[in-house]
Write an enzyme that holds these catalytic residues in place. Structure first.
Site, PDB file in Angstrom:
ATOM      1  N   TYR A 123       0.783  -1.231   0.000  1.00  0.00           N
ATOM      2  CA  TYR A 123       0.000   0.000   0.000  1.00  0.00           C
ATOM      3  C   TYR A 123       0.815   1.282   0.000  1.00  0.00           C
ATOM      4  CZ  TYR A 123      -3.948  -3.078   0.516  1.00  0.00           C
ATOM      5  OH  TYR A 123      -4.880  -4.057   0.287  1.00  0.00           O
ATOM      6  N   PHE A 415     -11.267  -4.325  10.793  1.00  0.00           N
ATOM      7  CA  PHE A 415     -12.511  -3.933  10.127  1.00  0.00           C
ATOM      8  C   PHE A 415     -12.478  -4.398   8.675  1.00  0.00           C
ATOM      9  CE2 PHE A 415      -9.524  -0.368  10.176  1.00  0.00           C
ATOM     10  CZ  PHE A 415      -9.394  -0.053   8.829  1.00  0.00           C
TER      11      PHE A 415
END
Length: 415
Positions: A123, A415
Site C-alpha cells: 500500500y 474492520f
C-alpha cells in the site's frame, strides 16, 4: 476480455464475498462472522471488478469517524476487504480499484483513509504509511505478577469482579460506554457506529479450535461498571499438570486501579500459566505493572495504515503538541491534488493549512506525512532515515515535537 469495474449491486454480494474469501485462501470466518459482515457492509461503497460473470477484484469501505491528536473524531474511509484473484494479478486490477476508491472518498469529503494490510509492501505505492503499531505478548503468568497502583495493601478491594454473559444487551451497553470513553482519549481508535458493538462478541458463543466460549468479566465499584475484559481459556494438561492459556480479546477500564485489577484477575485464573495478548497499544499500562517485562516476550508489529486524502483538511483536523509554523513540500503521485507546498500553522488549540509559494522547510512524500499523522512515528526518526529532507535548520526537530502525541495511537480491532 475487458474488465468491468463498478459499484457493487446488492444482488452481487454473495459472488463478491466468495471472491474475497477465495483470494484469502478459501476458508471463511464462520456463519456468525459472515452474517455480521453482511449486516455491516456498506454496499454503495463496495467496488467489484468483473471478468464476464466472474468477480476478480474486491474492495469496500466503512464510514468511520477516527480519533486524531487533540480528540477530534474525523470522517474517515475504513478501506476493507481488498482482494485480487490469483488468476488476474499484474493486470492493474488493484490500482484501478484504489484509484476509483480514493476519488470516491475525496468526493465524499472524508479527509482520511485507513486500512490494515495483509501484505505491508502493497500500500505504500498508494500513499499509505504505517500510522500505528500493535503490541503482542506471551506472558508467563507463573513467573510474572501484576502490581496494583499505589502499592497499598487493600488497593482495589472496593472493586467487585462479576462474570456475565458477553452477549447480554445490558452488558454490551456498559462495555460500549467504556470503549467510547477510551475512543475520546486515544488517536487511531474508530468510534463504533450502531451494529459494531456486536463485533467483539460475534461468532464466539460456542467452544471451538480448543478455545472456550467467549467469557466476560465486569469490574464494578459501588454498583457501577468501571471495567471489563473479554477472553478465552485454552485448557491444556501434560504429565506435570495443568498449563492452560488465557487468550485476551479485549480489556477497557475507567481508571488505573480497575485496569490493574482486571489484569491481575487474568494472571491468576486457576489451571493456567500463560496469558496471550494480541494487538494492544504499544504504551499499554500493563507494561508498567508487570514484575518482569522480559518474560512477557513482547513483540511490536505494524497495524493501522493511513493516508491523507486531502492534505489541508487532514492537517487542520488535528492539534499539535507545541506551536508549529512550517512549510511542507509534499509529493503525492497517486493523489496529485495534494502535491505542492503547504504552510501549516497550529498549536494545541487548532491549526490552519493552506497552499503557499514560500520556500519549503521540510520536503517529504505523502507516505511520511501518513506515518506521522497520528503521532505514533517521530518525524525526526524519518529524517534520520533520509525520508524527510530539512531545508531550514531546526525545522525538523520542531515539527517532530509538534506532530507527536503523548498517547500512542491504537487500532483496537480490525474492520
Amino acid at each position: 476480455m475487458t474488465l468491468d469495474l463498478r459499484v457493487l449491486r446488492a444482488s452481487e454480494y454473495d459472488s463478491w464475498h466468495e471472491a474475497l474469501e477465495l483470494a484469502f485462501g478459501g476458508v471463511g470466518g464462520g456463519v456468525g462472522d459472515s452474517e455480521l459482515l453482511r449486516d455491516l457492509a456498506e454496499i454503495d461503497r463496495a467496488i467489484g471488478v468483473w471478468d464476464g460473470d466472474e468477480c476478480v477484484g474486491t474492495t469496500g469501505a466503512y464510514s468511520f469517524r477516527l480519533t486524531v491528536p487533540g480528540g477530534a473524531q474525523v470522517p474517515t474511509a475504513g478501506v476493507t476487504r481488498v482482494s485480487v484473484a490469483a488468476t488476474h494479478r499484474r493486470r492493474g486490477v488493484l490500482t484501478s480499484m484504489m484509484r476509483r476508491q480514493l476519488d470516491d472518498v475525496r468526493s465524499l469529503g472524508e479527509p482520511l483513509a485507513v486500512l490494515t494490510a495483509s501484505e505491508p509492501a502493497i500500500y505504500g505505492r498508494y500513499g499509505y504509511g504505517v500510522a500505528s503499531y500493535a503490541l503482542s505478548a506471551e506472558i508467563d503468568t507463573s513467573r510474572v505478577h501484576i502490581r496494583i497502583p499505589g502499592g497499598v495493601d487493600g488497593e482495589g478491594d472496593d472493586i467487585r469482579l462479576r462474570r456475565v454473559r458477553a452477549d447480554d444487551p445490558d452488558v454490551r451497553e456498559a462495555c460500549e460506554a467504556l470503549y467510547a470513553a477510551d475512543v475520546a482519549k486515544r488517536p487511531g481508535m474508530p468510534a463504533r457506529r450502531p451494529g459494531w458493538e456486536r463485533l467483539p462478541v460475534v461468532g464466539t458463543g460456542a467452544a471451538r479450535d480448543g478455545l472456550s466460549a467467549l467469557q466476560c468479566v465486569l469490574a464494578e465499584r459501588d454498583g457501577e461498571v468501571v471495567g471489563f475484559t473479554l477472553f478465552h481459556n485454552r485448557p491444556e494438561w501434560d504429565v506435570s499438570g495443568p498449563k492452560g492459556t488465557i487468550e485476551l480479546r479485549d480489556l477497557h477500564a475507567a481508571d488505573p486501579v480497575a485496569y490493574a485489577v482486571l489484569w491481575r484477575f487474568l494472571f491468576g485464573i486457576d489451571l493456567t500459566s500463560a496469558l496471550r495478548v494480541r494487538s494492544r497499544p504499544v504504551d499499554d499500562a500493563f507494561r508498567y505493572l508487570v514484575s518482569d517485562f522480559r518474560r512477557c516476550e513482547p513483540r511490536v508489529r505494524d497495524d493501522l495504515y493511513l493516508r491523507p486524502v486531502e492534505v489541508a483538511p487532514a492537517l487542520e483536523a488535528r492539534t499539535y503538541r507545541t506551536p508549529v509554523d512550517v512549510v511542507l513540500e509534499v509529493t503525492d503521485t497517486f493523489c496529485p491534488w495534494n502535491e505542492g507546498r503547504w504552510r501549516l500553522s497550529g498549536d494545541a488549540k487548532g491549526a490552519t493549512c493552506a497552499r503557499t509559494a514560500d520556500a519549503p522547510d521540510l520536503v517529504l512524500s505523502v507516505n511520511e506525512l501518513s506515518a506521522v499523522y497520528l503521532g505514533g512515528t517521530p518525524l525526526a526518526a524519518l529524517g534520520r532515515a533520509g525520508r524527510v529532507r530539512e531545508t531550514r535548520a531546526g525545522a525538523l526537530e520542531a515539527a517532530s515535537v509538534a506532530f507527536g502525541s503523548d498517547v500512542a495511537p491504537w487500532l483496537p480491532h480490525g474492520f
